[in-house]
Scaffold this active site. Structure first.
Site, PDB file in Angstrom:
ATOM      1  N   ARG A  56      70.762  24.758  -4.630  1.00  0.00           N
ATOM      2  CA  ARG A  56      71.589  23.703  -5.719  1.00  0.00           C
ATOM      3  C   ARG A  56      72.376  23.513  -5.844  1.00  0.00           C
ATOM      4  O   ARG A  56      73.346  22.593  -5.486  1.00  0.00           O
ATOM      5  CB  ARG A  56      70.065  22.537  -5.964  1.00  0.00           C
ATOM      6  CG  ARG A  56      69.085  22.626  -4.791  1.00  0.00           C
ATOM      7  CD  ARG A  56      67.910  22.658  -5.818  1.00  0.00           C
ATOM      8  NE  ARG A  56      67.132  23.652  -5.880  1.00  0.00           N
ATOM      9  CZ  ARG A  56      66.668  24.567  -4.888  1.00  0.00           C
ATOM     10  NH1 ARG A  56      66.000  24.338  -4.005  1.00  0.00           N
ATOM     11  NH2 ARG A  56      66.672  25.988  -5.057  1.00  0.00           N
ATOM     12  N   THR A  57      72.370  24.280  -6.929  1.00  0.00           N
ATOM     13  CA  THR A  57      73.092  24.185  -8.326  1.00  0.00           C
ATOM     14  C   THR A  57      74.641  24.449  -7.898  1.00  0.00           C
ATOM     15  O   THR A  57      76.103  23.367  -7.205  1.00  0.00           O
ATOM     16  CB  THR A  57      73.347  24.583  -9.604  1.00  0.00           C
ATOM     17  OG1 THR A  57      71.926  24.369  -9.671  1.00  0.00           O
ATOM     18  CG2 THR A  57      74.031  24.281 -10.429  1.00  0.00           C
ATOM     19  N   LYS A  85      83.392  45.922 -14.082  1.00  0.00           N
ATOM     20  CA  LYS A  85      84.488  46.843 -14.859  1.00  0.00           C
ATOM     21  C   LYS A  85      84.193  47.400 -16.293  1.00  0.00           C
ATOM     22  O   LYS A  85      84.613  47.718 -16.128  1.00  0.00           O
ATOM     23  CB  LYS A  85      85.396  47.138 -13.816  1.00  0.00           C
ATOM     24  CG  LYS A  85      85.827  47.440 -12.061  1.00  0.00           C
ATOM     25  CD  LYS A  85      87.539  46.906 -11.983  1.00  0.00           C
ATOM     26  CE  LYS A  85      87.755  46.436 -10.534  1.00  0.00           C
ATOM     27  NZ  LYS A  85      88.483  45.768 -10.512  1.00  0.00           N
ATOM     28  N   ARG A 106      77.357  29.434 -14.346  1.00  0.00           N
ATOM     29  CA  ARG A 106      75.421  29.537 -14.470  1.00  0.00           C
ATOM     30  C   ARG A 106      75.503  30.941 -15.095  1.00  0.00           C
ATOM     31  O   ARG A 106      76.955  32.177 -14.455  1.00  0.00           O
ATOM     32  CB  ARG A 106      74.986  29.477 -12.956  1.00  0.00           C
ATOM     33  CG  ARG A 106      73.249  30.107 -13.415  1.00  0.00           C
ATOM     34  CD  ARG A 106      72.734  30.112 -12.702  1.00  0.00           C
ATOM     35  NE  ARG A 106      72.250  28.374 -12.171  1.00  0.00           N
ATOM     36  CZ  ARG A 106      71.412  27.782 -11.778  1.00  0.00           C
ATOM     37  NH1 ARG A 106      70.667  28.446 -10.765  1.00  0.00           N
ATOM     38  NH2 ARG A 106      71.254  26.684 -11.848  1.00  0.00           N
ATOM     39  N   HIS A 134      70.527  23.200 -18.968  1.00  0.00           N
ATOM     40  CA  HIS A 134      70.876  22.497 -17.423  1.00  0.00           C
ATOM     41  C   HIS A 134      71.370  21.234 -17.630  1.00  0.00           C
ATOM     42  O   HIS A 134      71.066  20.379 -16.938  1.00  0.00           O
ATOM     43  CB  HIS A 134      69.748  23.030 -15.971  1.00  0.00           C
ATOM     44  CG  HIS A 134      70.400  23.316 -15.185  1.00  0.00           C
ATOM     45  ND1 HIS A 134      71.618  22.879 -14.658  1.00  0.00           N
ATOM     46  CD2 HIS A 134      69.674  23.991 -14.005  1.00  0.00           C
ATOM     47  CE1 HIS A 134      71.597  23.128 -13.177  1.00  0.00           C
ATOM     48  NE2 HIS A 134      70.889  24.039 -12.703  1.00  0.00           N
TER      49      HIS A 134
END
Ligand code: CP
Length: 308
Positions: A56-57, A85, A106, A134
């Site tokens: 969703r986000t 890396k 996120r 959030h």
């Protein structure tokens, strides 16, 4: 609105916003829903940096940007980036700010979004950092409650499920403290709301109760906010097994509830809501997810100074 400035701002924690500012975001979201703006973001690029899974986000931010004529770059998992890396998050952000106008991130670590905002000179939006916050999900939740119930002031909400690790619960409880909401925290003791959130709510003079029995709270509720047990946050898989089926909400929950009760869930659901509930008008969770588009359009256009 006089005094409210969003242009250039980071969206990291819901604590950074007053009740008035949150209502302002919701008013812009309403405007976006009623009057789509297909060219508002023309020439702007949103970078999405997703180090944790999302449906969703990530996709609603992408759709929000594209539906306003903007463009997007980014990645859906950290493994495909040079962090593999050994490049630091700081350096990664310094690169991406050169390629874009706004960053959505996120990350599994609490504080990763705040660190990114310190590194970047462009706005950074926290799309979830560990068990912490959030904030744009919270704006969606507020928008949904306002749209479904007609108000935020004085509502009674029950939070059900994994209140220890559920970042959407943490953000929403703090946000609703601006609106004199009453709260029931319904969870097994091992997954209860962290003490520091309860202390904060107490300081804000929020009325709340804790219980492990949803039936004790049900008749009082305007909103039942269900959350999944957050498997990925458990250090011990056996602990998760113990709690994974602790609550299941189905149509029977509507017996003994207010007729107007709405059931919300930030989704994904993994068994805690019976799909048989979906056909009832009280089940508002898919409408809630759809509200991600106008709310994220509002957030993007505000921090980029495209609306005032
Ligand atoms: N509500 C939410 O954050 O969903 P995703 O994890 O799918 O983005």
């Amino acid at each position: 609105m006089g005094g409210i400035v969003f242009k250039g701002r980071d969206i990291i924690s819901i604590r950074d916003f007053s009740g008035e500012e949150l209502l302002y975001v919701l008013s812009i979201a309403r405007r976006m829903e009623q009057r789509p703006q297909p060219a508002l973001m023309k020439g702007r690029i949103m970078a999405s940096m997703f180090f944790e899974p999302s449906t969703r986000t990530r996709l609603s931010f992408t759709a929000a940007m594209k539906r306003m004529g903007g463009d997007t770059i980014g990645f859906a998992k950290g493994e495909v980036t040079s962090t593999k890396k050994g490049e630091t998050l700081w350096d990664t952000v310094k690169m991406i700010e050169a390629y874009s106008d706004v960053i959505v991130i996120r990350h599994s670590l609490e504080g990763a979004a705040r660190l990114s905002a310190e590194a970047a000179s462009i706005p950074v939006i926290n799309a979830g950092d560990g068990t912490n916050q959030h904030p744009t999900q919270t704006m969606i939740d507020l928008y949904t409650i306002q749209k479904e119930i007609g108000k935020l002031d004085g509502i009674t909400i029950g939070f059900l499920g994994d209140l220890k690790y559920g970042r959407t619960v943490h953000s929403l409880a703090i946000a609703l403290s601006h609106f004199k909401a009453k709260m029931y925290f319904i969870s097994p003791t091992a997954l209860k709301m962290p003490e520091y959130y309860l202390d904060e709510l107490e300081q804000k003079r929020v009325t709340f109760h804790e219980t492990d029995d949803v039936l004790k709270a049900l008749k009082h509720l305007d909103v039942l906010y269900v959350t999944r047990i957050q498997q990925e946050r458990f250090a011990d898989p056996l602990e998760y097994e113990k709690f994974k089926n602790v609550y299941k909400v189905g149509p029977d929950i509507l017996n003994g509830a207010k007729k107007s009760l709405i059931v919300l869930h930030p989704l994904p659901r993994v068994g805690e809501i019976d799909p048989a509930l979906d056909e009832f008008p009280n089940a508002a969770y898919f409408r809630q997810a759809a509200n991600g588009i106008p709310v994220r359009q509002a957030v993007l256009s505000l921090v980029l100074g495209a609306v005032k």
